[in-house]
Structure formats: structure tokens, C-alpha cells
Scaffold this motif. Structure first.
Motif, PDB file in Angstrom:
ATOM      1  N   GLN A   1       3.879  17.375   4.990  1.00 16.04           N
ATOM      2  CA  GLN A   1       4.406  17.786   6.289  1.00 16.04           C
ATOM      3  C   GLN A   1       4.774  19.262   6.201  1.00 16.04           C
ATOM      4  O   GLN A   1       5.545  19.667   5.323  1.00 16.04           O
ATOM      5  CB  GLN A   1       5.626  16.942   6.682  1.00 16.04           C
TER       6      GLN A   1
ATOM      7  N   TYR B   1       1.721  11.810   1.972  1.00 16.65           N
ATOM      8  CA  TYR B   1       1.488  12.653   3.141  1.00 16.65           C
ATOM      9  C   TYR B   1       2.116  14.012   2.853  1.00 16.65           C
ATOM     10  O   TYR B   1       3.032  14.128   2.041  1.00 16.65           O
ATOM     11  CB  TYR B   1       2.160  12.070   4.388  1.00 16.65           C
TER      12      TYR B   1
ATOM     13  N   SER C   1      -4.381   8.133  -0.273  1.00 17.32           N
ATOM     14  CA  SER C   1      -3.849   6.811  -0.575  1.00 17.32           C
ATOM     15  C   SER C   1      -3.672   6.731  -2.089  1.00 17.32           C
ATOM     16  O   SER C   1      -4.281   7.501  -2.831  1.00 17.32           O
ATOM     17  CB  SER C   1      -4.823   5.739  -0.111  1.00 17.32           C
TER      18      SER C   1
ATOM     19  N   LEU D   1      -2.062  12.888   6.246  1.00 18.08           N
ATOM     20  CA  LEU D   1      -2.411  12.061   5.098  1.00 18.08           C
ATOM     21  C   LEU D   1      -3.065  12.916   4.026  1.00 18.08           C
ATOM     22  O   LEU D   1      -4.062  13.594   4.272  1.00 18.08           O
ATOM     23  CB  LEU D   1      -3.351  10.944   5.538  1.00 18.08           C
TER      24      LEU D   1
ATOM     25  N   GLY E   1       0.710  -1.915   9.426  1.00 22.59           N
ATOM     26  CA  GLY E   1       1.159  -0.696   8.753  1.00 22.59           C
ATOM     27  C   GLY E   1       2.535  -0.208   9.131  1.00 22.59           C
ATOM     28  O   GLY E   1       2.675   0.855   9.724  1.00 22.59           O
ATOM     29  N   LYS E   2       3.540  -0.929   8.773  1.00 24.12           N
ATOM     30  CA  LYS E   2       4.915  -0.497   9.039  1.00 24.12           C
ATOM     31  C   LYS E   2       5.345   0.376   7.868  1.00 24.12           C
ATOM     32  O   LYS E   2       5.766  -0.102   6.828  1.00 24.12           O
ATOM     33  CB  LYS E   2       5.800  -1.731   9.150  1.00 24.12           C
ATOM     34  N   LEU E   3       5.210   1.674   8.041  1.00 23.61           N
ATOM     35  CA  LEU E   3       5.420   2.607   6.934  1.00 23.61           C
ATOM     36  C   LEU E   3       6.891   2.931   6.733  1.00 23.61           C
ATOM     37  O   LEU E   3       7.642   3.088   7.689  1.00 23.61           O
ATOM     38  CB  LEU E   3       4.652   3.902   7.186  1.00 23.61           C
TER      39      LEU E   3
ATOM     40  N   SER F   1       0.847  -1.198   0.000  1.00 26.05           N
ATOM     41  CA  SER F   1       0.000   0.000   0.000  1.00 26.05           C
ATOM     42  C   SER F   1       0.879   1.244   0.000  1.00 26.05           C
ATOM     43  O   SER F   1       2.026   1.215   0.440  1.00 26.05           O
ATOM     44  CB  SER F   1      -0.975  -0.004   1.179  1.00 26.05           C
TER      45      SER F   1
ATOM     46  N   ASN G   1       4.051   0.922   2.341  1.00 23.47           N
ATOM     47  CA  ASN G   1       3.898  -0.111   3.369  1.00 23.47           C
ATOM     48  C   ASN G   1       4.248  -1.455   2.741  1.00 23.47           C
ATOM     49  O   ASN G   1       3.571  -1.916   1.825  1.00 23.47           O
ATOM     50  CB  ASN G   1       2.472  -0.113   3.894  1.00 23.47           C
TER      51      ASN G   1
ATOM     52  N   GLU H   1       3.494  17.417  12.269  1.00 29.63           N
ATOM     53  CA  GLU H   1       3.192  16.027  12.009  1.00 29.63           C
ATOM     54  C   GLU H   1       2.810  15.805  10.546  1.00 29.63           C
ATOM     55  O   GLU H   1       2.206  16.678   9.923  1.00 29.63           O
ATOM     56  CB  GLU H   1       2.049  15.521  12.916  1.00 29.63           C
ATOM     57  N   PRO H   2       3.137  14.636  10.015  1.00 29.53           N
ATOM     58  CA  PRO H   2       2.682  14.315   8.648  1.00 29.53           C
ATOM     59  C   PRO H   2       1.164  14.200   8.631  1.00 29.53           C
ATOM     60  O   PRO H   2       0.557  13.655   9.553  1.00 29.53           O
ATOM     61  CB  PRO H   2       3.323  12.945   8.381  1.00 29.53           C
TER      62      PRO H   2
ATOM     63  N   PHE I   1       9.114   5.855   4.818  1.00 27.91           N
ATOM     64  CA  PHE I   1       8.954   7.202   4.287  1.00 27.91           C
ATOM     65  C   PHE I   1      10.109   7.565   3.359  1.00 27.91           C
ATOM     66  O   PHE I   1      11.272   7.244   3.630  1.00 27.91           O
ATOM     67  CB  PHE I   1       8.940   8.220   5.428  1.00 27.91           C
ATOM     68  N   GLY I   2       9.769   8.288   2.300  1.00 25.73           N
ATOM     69  CA  GLY I   2      10.806   8.937   1.519  1.00 25.73           C
ATOM     70  C   GLY I   2      11.293  10.181   2.262  1.00 25.73           C
ATOM     71  O   GLY I   2      10.717  10.576   3.275  1.00 25.73           O
ATOM     72  N   GLN I   3      12.367  10.764   1.736  1.00 21.70           N
ATOM     73  CA  GLN I   3      12.942  11.946   2.372  1.00 21.70           C
ATOM     74  C   GLN I   3      12.069  13.182   2.208  1.00 21.70           C
ATOM     75  O   GLN I   3      12.223  14.157   2.932  1.00 21.70           O
ATOM     76  CB  GLN I   3      14.317  12.249   1.766  1.00 21.70           C
TER      77      GLN I   3
ATOM     78  N   PHE J   1       0.992   5.756  -0.084  1.00 21.96           N
ATOM     79  CA  PHE J   1       0.324   6.965   0.372  1.00 21.96           C
ATOM     80  C   PHE J   1       1.166   8.182   0.018  1.00 21.96           C
ATOM     81  O   PHE J   1       2.390   8.095  -0.113  1.00 21.96           O
ATOM     82  CB  PHE J   1       0.149   6.936   1.902  1.00 21.96           C
TER      83      PHE J   1
END
Lengths: 114, 111
Positions: free
Chosen positions: B38, B36, B49, B46, B97-99, B32, B91, B43-44, B101-103, B34
Motif C-alpha cells: 500500500q 499486499y 499469494s 496484490l 475471501g474474508k481477508l 490462504s 483468509n 488502495e492495497p 489484514f496486519g497493520q 497474501f
């Protein structure tokens, strides 16, 4: 409808002290994730918890860090004997179930170690 | 190689412009996806999706190409309030949901 709550928002600790960060998930959510964002870096997964269970702690440093999510009360991320390298933003996210659901983040705790 | 790679930018565009961000991911088993946003290291939040069929939410369109392991975000008619860092998030795990993240890609929209 309260979102994810974290406190404190800012925390200053001297080297060697303990830091306790708290996270209350959104109403109806019982799954909590902790992420860390070091200065000038992306967010990194630390740990995933359900009530009373640690499901995945593969992102946690092996020493000094622990997490819990008791039956009652918030999830707590505990850092013992903090060092300067622990200075970061710690974000908590919650989701409604165990699957790959969308996660909603709290405002974070900014930890500064002096 | 990073698990999720994004062009860090910054992208500086005028109001009303159309801007596109790209992202690649390394794990073909990823399930999955997404976007986000920031703001100023808050906080990020959403944004949306991303589905294989592509999806649209107002001025935002997201696309996923599983064969190329590529995700995109298109913003039309940029607003000043779109200025933020856009995070591509993947994910890998089907069971929770162990996400990853890109930079992030920095966008600044100017008058």
C-alpha cells in the motif's frame, strides 16, 4: 481492461447527513467486499456481497450502515446520520468467484465528516 | 492478541539491500495468505499469494510455515520504488475471501 472503480474518490459530509459510496467491480467479477481503514489503522472487513445477496455483514456496525449490490448497477455502501468517527477510507474489492480468490481493490473513497 | 501481527518498522534500507518482513497469524484454520503493498494510503495492491511450498516472483520471495503460523517476505536488490507499506493478509474462511489484514510494515529504500 477496467479495474475496480469507486466513486466519489473524496466525500465530505456534515454530521447527521447521509453518505453513499459506490463500487463497480472488475469486468467479469460478481463478488464484492467492502473494507474500512480508519486513520492510523489497518483495513477491516465490513461486508461481502454477491449480486442481490448479502453473504456476510459481520463487520458492519449494527446501526446506520447498510450495503447492497443490485442486479444492475454498482454496489452501494450507505451510511446514515454520519458521525466524526465514520471518517475513514472505504475500499471496495472484487473477486471472480465465491472461494478464497485473490481480491483486487478499487482506489477507495475518503470520507470526511465535519 | 491480534489475528495478524507484523513488525510495523519502519525499515530504512539502502538501494540494493536485502530486507525481510515477518508476520504471524493466530488462527490455525487460516487457509490462504497474501502479501499486499500500500502506497501512501492508496488502495492495497496484490503483491503475491503465499503457498506452503514457498514462491518467488522476481526479486520477491514468500514463505509460509503452517506449523509456526508464520509468513515471510524477502525482497532482494531493493529499489527506491519498493518504498511502501507491506501488508500481511490472511483468509480464515475456505468458502469466501474474508481477508484479515496486519497493520503493515513500513519500508523506506534510500539512495
Amino acid at each position: 481492461n477496467a479495474g475496480v472503480m469507486q466513486n466519489p474518490r473524496h466525500l465530505v459530509r456534515r454530521r447527521g447527513q447521509e453518505a453513499r459510496l459506490r463500487c463497480s467491480p472488475m469486468k467479469g467479477h460478481s463478488h464484492v467486499y467492502w473494507y474500512r481503514q480508519l486513520p492510523e489503522e489497518g483495513l477491516k472487513f465490513m461486508v461481502y456481497l454477491q449480486k442481490e445477496n448479502i453473504i456476510d455483514e459481520s463487520g458492519m456496525p449494527k446501526e446506520r450502515f447498510s450495503a447492497e449490490f443490485p442486479k444492475e448497477g454498482p454496489s452501494i455502501l450507505r451510511i446514515q446520520q454520519v458521525v466524526r468517527g465514520d471518517s475513514a477510507a472505504y475500499f471496495c474489492a472484487s473477486s471472480p468467484g465465491r472461494g478464497p480468490y485473490e481480491q483486487y481493490f478499487g482506489p477507495g473513497t475518503r470520507l470526511t465528516v465535519t | 492478541r491480534k489475528e495478524v501481527e507484523q513488525d510495523p518498522g519502519p525499515f530504512n534500507v539502502p538501494e540494493g539491500a536485502t530486507v525481510a518482513f515477518n508476520c504471524t497469524y493466530s488462527n490455525s484454520a487460516s487457509q490462504s495468505f497474501f502479501w499486499y503493498r500500500q502506497d501512501c494510503r492508496k488502495e492495497p495492491k496484490l503483491l503475491m499469494s503465499v503457498y506452503s511450498s514457498g514462491n518467488e516472483d522476481g526479486r520477491f520471495t514468500a514463505q509460509l510455515n503452517r506449523a509456526s503460523q508464520y509468513i515471510s517476505l524477502l525482497i532482494r536488490d531493493s529499489k527506491l520504488s519498493d518504498s511502501a507499506t507491506y501488508l500481511c493478509v490472511v483468509n480464515k474462511d475456505t468458502s469466501y475471501g474474508k481477508l484479515t489484514f496486519g497493520q503493515g510494515t513500513i519500508l523506506t529504500v534510500h539512495p
